[in-house]
Design a protein around this motif. Structure first.
Motif, mmCIF file in Angstrom:
data_model
loop_
_atom_site.group_PDB
_atom_site.id
_atom_site.type_symbol
_atom_site.label_atom_id
_atom_site.label_comp_id
_atom_site.label_asym_id
_atom_site.label_seq_id
_atom_site.Cartn_x
_atom_site.Cartn_y
_atom_site.Cartn_z
ATOM 1 N N GLU A 1 42.171 39.570 21.779
ATOM 2 C CA GLU A 1 41.850 40.820 21.031
ATOM 3 C C GLU A 1 41.087 41.822 21.694
ATOM 4 O O GLU A 1 40.737 42.865 21.277
ATOM 5 N N ARG A 2 40.436 41.009 22.661
ATOM 6 C CA ARG A 2 39.071 42.192 23.078
ATOM 7 C C ARG A 2 39.830 42.425 24.614
ATOM 8 O O ARG A 2 39.213 43.338 25.122
ATOM 9 N N ILE A 3 41.057 42.180 24.937
ATOM 10 C CA ILE A 3 41.582 42.738 26.231
ATOM 11 C C ILE A 3 42.026 43.931 26.180
ATOM 12 O O ILE A 3 41.417 44.777 27.178
ATOM 13 N N PRO A 4 42.335 44.715 25.321
ATOM 14 C CA PRO A 4 42.668 46.194 25.260
ATOM 15 C C PRO A 4 41.147 47.009 25.642
ATOM 16 O O PRO A 4 41.384 47.924 26.555
ATOM 17 N N ASP A 5 40.180 46.376 24.939
ATOM 18 C CA ASP A 5 38.818 47.093 25.303
ATOM 19 C C ASP A 5 38.353 46.824 26.654
ATOM 20 O O ASP A 5 38.167 47.738 27.398
ATOM 21 N N THR A 6 38.661 45.805 27.043
ATOM 22 C CA THR A 6 38.227 45.238 28.617
ATOM 23 C C THR A 6 39.018 46.233 29.505
ATOM 24 O O THR A 6 38.447 46.635 30.477
ATOM 25 N N LEU A 7 40.233 46.438 29.362
ATOM 26 C CA LEU A 7 41.074 46.985 30.284
ATOM 27 C C LEU A 7 40.697 48.399 30.367
ATOM 28 O O LEU A 7 40.824 49.111 31.375
ATOM 29 N N PHE A 8 40.456 48.851 29.116
ATOM 30 C CA PHE A 8 40.136 50.414 28.751
ATOM 31 C C PHE A 8 38.960 50.803 29.654
ATOM 32 O O PHE A 8 38.677 51.725 30.245
ATOM 33 N N PHE A 9 37.874 49.968 29.299
ATOM 34 C CA PHE A 9 36.648 50.055 30.006
ATOM 35 C C PHE A 9 36.769 50.229 31.614
ATOM 36 O O PHE A 9 36.140 51.100 32.321
ATOM 37 N N ALA A 10 37.491 49.051 32.085
ATOM 38 C CA ALA A 10 37.695 49.128 33.507
ATOM 39 C C ALA A 10 38.414 50.222 34.118
ATOM 40 O O ALA A 10 38.044 50.732 35.209
ATOM 41 N N ARG A 11 39.526 50.642 33.325
ATOM 42 C CA ARG A 11 40.167 51.840 33.955
ATOM 43 C C ARG A 11 39.182 53.133 33.757
ATOM 44 O O ARG A 11 39.223 54.052 34.595
ATOM 45 N N ARG A 12 38.554 53.201 32.720
ATOM 46 C CA ARG A 12 37.617 54.328 32.701
ATOM 47 C C ARG A 12 36.592 54.555 33.986
ATOM 48 O O ARG A 12 36.334 55.440 34.463
ATOM 49 N N LEU A 13 35.929 53.290 34.077
ATOM 50 C CA LEU A 13 35.156 53.076 35.091
ATOM 51 C C LEU A 13 35.576 53.571 36.492
ATOM 52 O O LEU A 13 35.070 54.449 37.220
ATOM 53 N N ARG A 14 36.607 53.015 36.748
ATOM 54 C CA ARG A 14 37.350 53.351 38.200
ATOM 55 C C ARG A 14 37.877 54.776 38.270
ATOM 56 O O ARG A 14 37.770 55.433 39.127
ATOM 57 N N GLN A 15 38.378 55.262 37.099
ATOM 58 C CA GLN A 15 38.852 56.586 37.137
ATOM 59 C C GLN A 15 37.713 57.551 37.283
ATOM 60 O O GLN A 15 38.072 58.629 37.987
ATOM 61 N N ALA A 16 36.649 57.331 36.712
ATOM 62 C CA ALA A 16 35.450 58.248 36.995
ATOM 63 C C ALA A 16 34.740 58.157 38.291
ATOM 64 O O ALA A 16 33.804 58.840 38.407
ATOM 65 N N GLY A 17 35.570 57.094 39.129
ATOM 66 C CA GLY A 17 34.802 57.201 40.370
ATOM 67 C C GLY A 17 33.627 56.446 40.475
ATOM 68 O O GLY A 17 32.979 56.229 41.517
ATOM 69 N N TYR A 18 33.281 55.386 39.396
ATOM 70 C CA TYR A 18 32.152 54.432 39.709
ATOM 71 C C TYR A 18 32.626 53.256 40.507
ATOM 72 O O TYR A 18 33.903 52.786 40.539
ATOM 73 N N HIS A 19 31.890 52.507 40.935
ATOM 74 C CA HIS A 19 32.117 51.420 41.723
ATOM 75 C C HIS A 19 32.216 50.186 40.690
ATOM 76 O O HIS A 19 31.094 49.535 40.687
ATOM 77 N N LEU A 20 33.396 49.742 40.372
ATOM 78 C CA LEU A 20 33.378 48.604 39.417
ATOM 79 C C LEU A 20 33.477 47.220 40.249
ATOM 80 O O LEU A 20 34.245 47.020 41.120
ATOM 81 N N GLY A 21 32.437 46.426 40.088
ATOM 82 C CA GLY A 21 32.392 45.078 40.652
ATOM 83 C C GLY A 21 33.241 43.895 39.779
ATOM 84 O O GLY A 21 34.306 44.276 39.603
ATOM 85 N N PRO A 22 32.844 42.956 39.593
ATOM 86 C CA PRO A 22 33.431 41.940 38.753
ATOM 87 C C PRO A 22 33.611 42.250 37.438
ATOM 88 O O PRO A 22 32.733 43.005 36.715
ATOM 89 N N ILE A 23 34.752 41.631 36.719
ATOM 90 C CA ILE A 23 34.488 41.640 35.263
ATOM 91 C C ILE A 23 34.225 40.205 34.936
ATOM 92 O O ILE A 23 34.757 39.281 35.336
#
Lengths: 379, 347
Positions: free
Chosen positions: A253-275
């Protein structure tokens, strides 16, 4: 992949509330100092036990406190307090004592600035910038505030800059009230304006607007410095030297949130390391399906009758372990192969002293170093 | 005292607690429980990401009031939308309304005016209860508000009083004053705190209790302790080795029976249960007022979980039920639902 490296002297933990960001940030700090790096951990709202473990109290809101850790590098910790940071900022940027007093004494500021367009969230990154600019630490680890929307604080600098640039601010800076105590912005609108003004008065009362206007006027001498600072903070967050670690809870049930945050971070140009999927319930050593008939197998020999409550308990624990595992496998499938992903087990006891924090940090580092193999093995 | 009956007499029930403790599940099952008892109930959610509908098996509200059962509705509320609606409603001329909505003064005011969002949420609930809201809204007896997480929850409840103190008179001040009276009245507004028996959530629950007392002179109606691991079966409670918490445990345990079933899992269970009990004891010592303990359930977030929690709540809140500790000074916490499971990662 490795979190502790001179390539990214700044590591920021983000994620929803209650997933264990603060503990992980502290754990990484301990490991970092042990690796010989002078380190600062900045946290928001550590538990009492964690505060005790780090040895930080109220004074850590004013300045970083040295943690009593035997390590090659020094570990410092500080507590982020948005209001205190805001006050300090005003003290710094106010051109004179009078301007400072006017802001600090303003009723709106004193009672109510808490909800002013996310300005308090901005204070986290502001304080971070202060530290980064001072350059005293080789490694800075930042925990992020418990906002409802986990990424709100990232937008804070942009929001501040936008706010400072906006027409709204120009309106705010122009004295709002003319000599008759009438709203100037609406008097320009003629008849419509008078009705709009009546409406505003009816709904909000003009006193509040007057307080707000006064606040912005009092604040205006500070804006230039503030605005420049906000752009620099924004730059710092997007720099390749800043690495984001996204912490997520376990379970499908947490997966959609996680994917959403990851996408937002990358789209906004931040450097996402590990999840990092944190607090994953342990799986049974071997698949257990203890229905009533199987119960006898659970305790063969010693107890011929099933122990009351044992079956329910085992079923629950098995369900939790399997649920979390399922979630992890699903998440791995949904992420690109290049996205580092590790899980950390829910521990029997929350790590709240330096040795257990060191354990947790080392565990995180180990799993990251070998994350591809680790995941394959686990799934 | 019959807590269920007491909750049923209220008009607004604010459900709050730290994020991730199962607040939404609690709000949905309380709403359903009170609707089953004959009240006309709206479960109101203010989170931009909708969750309540999932608990009650209805489509997302998208801002509308959606029927979710007999005498039960849900709504996801966007505070900004409420303000815009009030503007449209009050300024009947559409062009004028558009003008106000587009004006920088309004934009800045609605985004920045302190306490305004909170007042909009509470005001919305009050308007629905008084039937002065949208004409097609159902008649309601009770609004169950799935409030923002703890810190914001206090801000929500304290906003009317703060605003009315700062602004004093004026129409906005008057509205704030009215809402402050509503929120302060234990006959009309109740507060339910949801927590888990872990250190941080318990800490927050106790802090919330203090903040409510000092800022509002209020006490919560009920504490829901969610997600408890089940007690260990007799004979297995005590570990042979219990490293991290050893000094806190009672002396030398009797030898545990043979445990062929994954000693690690059992150790894990013991530790988590031990943590739960430690925090339950802390609550027993410091939490004055009714409390109910709910087990961790092997159910995904969804209607089945809501059903199960509703039944547990009904059983625990019935007069004389073992699941509530009306006086908090009991030396050992009572554990609700023996064989059941505790549980609550379900948000």
């Amino acid at each position: 992949m490795n979190l502790l490296s001179d390539e990214h002297p700044l590591v920021i933990f983000v994620g929803a509330g209650g997933v264990g960001k603060t503990t992980l940030a502290a754990a990484l700090g301990v490991v970092s100092a042990r690796a010989g790096r002078d380190t600062l951990v900045m946290t928001f709202d550590p538990s009492l036990r964690l505060k005790d473990a780090l040895g930080v109290g109220q004074e850590a809101k004013e300045h970083a406190v040295r943690v009593d850790l035997e390590a090659v590098g020094e570990l410092h910790a500080s507590l982020l307090d948005a209001r205190r940071t805001f006050d300090r900022l005003i003290e710094r940027y106010a051109p004179d004592a009078e301007a400072r007093r006017r802001v600090l004494d303003n009723r709106f500021y004193q009672h109510l600035s808490g909800s002013l367009g996310g300005i308090l969230e901005y204070m986290a990154v502001e304080r971070l910038f202060e530290v980064a600019a001072a350059g005293r630490y080789r490694q800075v680890v930042l925990d992020t505030p418990p906002t409802r929307q986990a990424l709100d604080f990232l937008e804070a600098p942009a929001r501040i800059v936008g706010f400072l640039d906006s027409g709204a601010l120009r309106v705010a800076l122009r004295p709002w009230f003319d000599e008759q105590g009438r709203l100037k912005a609406t008097s320009r609108l003629g008849g419509l304006g008078r009705r709009a003004e009546r409406f505003l008065d009816e709904v909000v009362g003009l006193d509040l607007l007057r307080d707000m206007a006064e606040f912005f006027q009092a604040f205006s001498p500070l804006f230039a410095g503030f605005r420049e600072r906000a752009s620099q903070v924004e730059e710092l967050l997007r720099s390749s030297k800043t690495l984001f670690v996204l912490v997520a809870g376990p379970g499908e049930e947490r997966i959609p949130d996680t994917l959403f945050f990851a996408r937002r971070l990358r789209q906004a140009g931040y450097h996402l390391g590990p999840i990092v999927v944190n607090r994953v319930h342990p799986e049974p050593d071997e698949p257990l399906r203890p229905g009533p008939p199987a119960a006898a197998e659970l305790a063969p020999g010693s107890a011929p009758a099933p122990v009351p409550g044992l079956v329910d308990g085992i079923q629950l624990l098995t369900w939790l372990g399997e649920r979390d595992r399922r979630g992890l496998v699903q998440l791995a499938q949904l992420l690109s192969d290049a996205q580092p992903l590790v899980d950390l087990p829910l521990r029997a006891e929350e790590p709240t002293d330096l040795p257990s924090l060191a354990d947790l940090g080392a565990d995180l580092e180990d799993r990251l170093a070998d994350w591809r193999r680790h995941l394959r093995r686990e799934s | 005292m019959d807590i269920a009956a007491r909750l049923g007499r209220l008009q607004l029930l604010v459900v709050t607690g730290k994020g991730g403790v199962g607040k939404t599940a609690a709000a949905a099952s309380l709403g359903r429980l009170l609707a089953a008892a004959g009240r006309r109930v709206l479960v109101l959610e203010v989170d931009p990401r909708e969750n309540v509908h999932q608990m009650l098996a209805v489509p997302p509200s998208g801002g509308a009031i959606v029927r979710a059962g007999t005498r039960l509705w849900v709504q996801n509320l966007k505070p900004g939308q409420v303000l815009d609606d009030i503007v449209r409603e009050r300024l009947k001329v559409e062009m004028l309304a558009r003008r106000v909505l587009a004006s920088p003064v309004y934009e800045q005011f609605s985004a920045g005016a302190p306490g305004l969002k909170e007042l909009a949420i509470l005001g919305h609930a009050l308007r629905l209860l008084r039937r002065v809201g949208p004409p097609d809204a159902p008649q309601l007896d009770l609004v169950v508000l799935d409030a923002p997480a703890t810190g914001h929850g206090v801000r929500l409840l304290a906003a009317p009083r703060l605003v009315s103190e700062v602004i004093g008179d004026g129409p906005f001040g008057a509205l704030a004053g009215e809402l402050a009276g509503f929120v302060a009245d234990p006959e009309r507004c109740g507060i339910v705190v949801v927590t888990q028996a872990e250190e941080m959530p318990v800490e927050e629950a106790l802090e919330l209790r203090e903040a409510l007392a000092s800022q509002l002179g209020r006490q919560p109606e009920l504490l829901i302790v969610n997600g408890l691991f089940p007690p260990l079966p007799a004979g297995l409670e005590r570990p042979e080795v219990f490293d991290p918490v050893e000094p806190l445990l009672p002396p030398a345990p009797p030898p545990a029976p043979e445990m062929p079933l994954g000693a690690e899992l059992l150790t894990f269970w013991r530790h988590r249960r031990f943590l739960n009990e430690r925090e339950l004891e802390r609550l027993a010592r410091w939490w004055e007022g009714p409390r109910i303990e709910l087990p961790l359930l092997a159910l995904e977030r969804g209607p089945a979980l809501t059903d199960a929690l509703q039944q547990l709540l009904a059983a625990g809140l019935a007069p004389g039920a073992a699941g509530t500790a009306a006086a908090a000074n009991a030396p050992t916490p009572s554990i609700a639902g023996g064989a059941g499971v505790a549980g609550a990662e379900q948000a």
